[in-house]
Design an enzyme around this catalytic site. Structure first.
Site, PDB file in Angstrom:
ATOM      1  N   ASP A 220       0.848  -1.208   0.000  1.00 13.09           N
ATOM      2  CA  ASP A 220       0.000   0.000   0.000  1.00 13.09           C
ATOM      3  C   ASP A 220       0.876   1.248   0.000  1.00 13.09           C
ATOM      4  O   ASP A 220       2.088   1.156   0.137  1.00 13.09           O
ATOM      5  CB  ASP A 220      -0.880   0.011   1.260  1.00 13.09           C
ATOM      6  CG  ASP A 220      -0.020  -0.040   2.518  1.00 13.09           C
ATOM      7  OD1 ASP A 220       0.250  -1.146   2.986  1.00 13.09           O
ATOM      8  OD2 ASP A 220       0.426   1.014   2.999  1.00 13.09           O
ATOM      9  N   ASP A 222       0.478   3.771   2.278  1.00 16.93           N
ATOM     10  CA  ASP A 222       0.342   4.397   3.589  1.00 16.93           C
ATOM     11  C   ASP A 222      -0.629   5.590   3.512  1.00 16.93           C
ATOM     12  O   ASP A 222      -1.730   5.419   2.981  1.00 16.93           O
ATOM     13  CB  ASP A 222       1.722   4.777   4.150  1.00 16.93           C
ATOM     14  CG  ASP A 222       1.682   4.947   5.665  1.00 16.93           C
ATOM     15  OD1 ASP A 222       1.089   4.083   6.333  1.00 16.93           O
ATOM     16  OD2 ASP A 222       2.218   5.934   6.179  1.00 16.93           O
TER      17      ASP A 222
HETATM   18  N1  ADE Z   1       2.349  -2.929   6.906  1.00 14.10           N
HETATM   19  C1  ADE Z   1       1.872  -2.884   5.653  1.00 14.10           C
HETATM   20  N2  ADE Z   1       1.504  -1.629   5.312  1.00 14.10           N
HETATM   21  C2  ADE Z   1       1.773  -0.846   6.380  1.00 14.10           C
HETATM   22  C3  ADE Z   1       1.630   0.531   6.649  1.00 14.10           C
HETATM   23  N3  ADE Z   1       1.127   1.364   5.739  1.00 14.10           N
HETATM   24  N4  ADE Z   1       2.003   0.981   7.877  1.00 14.10           N
HETATM   25  C4  ADE Z   1       2.529   0.131   8.789  1.00 14.10           C
HETATM   26  N5  ADE Z   1       2.675  -1.182   8.575  1.00 14.10           N
HETATM   27  C5  ADE Z   1       2.315  -1.672   7.396  1.00 14.10           C
END
Ligand code: ADE
Length: 283
Positions: A220, A222
């Site tokens: 992703d 974030d």
């Molecule tokens: N693990 C996978 N995506 C994450 C994110 N955006 N923030 C923290 N841990 C994660």
């Protein structure tokens, strides 16, 4: 176990709960001074017959929260089997446009946002004062060695998965994901990736004098992209299965060669062995 060398440990993160493309041999569940590992360790045989140890960091059914992973027991249990090197996998968020979900990354730096929350040393609560060297938190020789092998394994799989190196991972305390302001701040700090699991595992591997490399798999973006919604668990889950399949392919492709590289005593890859001698304060 006496007749079976298990030189390599694989730690699976979110989505990677088994290496079922290898031959399962048996489970073992060593009790350590820090309790039992996250799950019984699966001993798996490579096609060559060499044995590797697999441990699911969050438990098989993902029942262990990142803040409560028994990392000391995990690293200690692997060490007790004779493991010399750990290849760890972890799902991460991306803090950079070019690192799209589905990308694989071999990071070389960490920013610790879990300090003080998780037990991060084998020496806590003892009278031994030790300060392990951690300027290079991953084992550089191992990481550099992995780059061409992981790249080839990804190319061979044919899914056009990108591989990045020389990236910095922020390890944050969950369970909530970051705010947009935090996500932007981490970018300004030089963070490229974010997860909740790189630490204290990497610190403990260093204290145990194990070579340790992380294969980060992006799920992703974030929360830093202004016109996009911030990350949700559902978004992370969407990419997990494909990333885990590719991780299994990478592991199965390169583990034999990793084993060989670490098999020779005094070999070039054993750069962490003996490092703690310089880390313990003399009395
Ligand atoms: N693990 C996978 N995506 C994450 C994110 N955006 N923030 C923290 N841990 C994660």
């Amino acid at each position: 176990m006496a007749d079976e060398k298990v030189l390599i440990g694989v730690i699976g993160g979110s989505g990677l709960y088994h290496l079922d493309n290898l031959t399962f041999v048996k489970h073992i569940n060593p009790e350590t001074p820090w309790g039992f590992p996250s799950t019984p360790i699966a001993i798996c045989a490579l096609p060559s017959g060499k044995k590797v140890a697999f441990l699911a960091r969050h438990g098989i059914g993902h029942t262990i929260h990142p803040s409560t992973v028994p990392s000391r027991a995990n690293i200690s249990a692997l060490k007790s089997l004779g493991v010399r090197a750990v290849l760890a996998f972890s799902a991460v968020g991306s803090l950079r446009e070019e690192i799209s979900p589905g990308s694989f990354i071999l990071p070389d730096q960490i920013i610790d946002r879990t300090k003080g929350v998780r037990p991060a040393s084998f020496f806590e609560g003892t009278s031994i004062v030790a300060h392990a060297s951690f300027g290079d938190p991953f084992s550089n020789k191992f990481v550099n060695w992995l780059e061409s092998r992981v790249k080839k394994a990804l190319d061979d799989e044919g899914r056009d998965v990108k591989l990045f190196t020389n990236k910095c991972i922020v390890c944050m305390e969950g369970p909530q994901f970051s705010t947009r302001a935090e996500s932007l701040m981490y970018r300004q700090w030089g963070g490229d990736l974010i997860n909740m699991s790189a630490l204290p595992e990497a610190k403990l591997a260093r204290e145990a004098e194990l070579s340790y490399a992380l294969v980060a798999t992006a799920t992703d973006y974030d929360a830093w992209r202004p016109d996009e919604s911030s990350v949700t668990a559902a978004e992370v889950f969407k990419t997990l299965t494909q990333n885990a399949n590719t991780s299994r392919h990478v592991a199965a492709t390169i583990l034999d060669e990793i084993y060989e590289a670490f098999a020779a005593d005094g070999g070039d890859m054993l750069e962490e062995v003996g490092s703690m001698k310089l880390s313990i304060m003399p009395r």
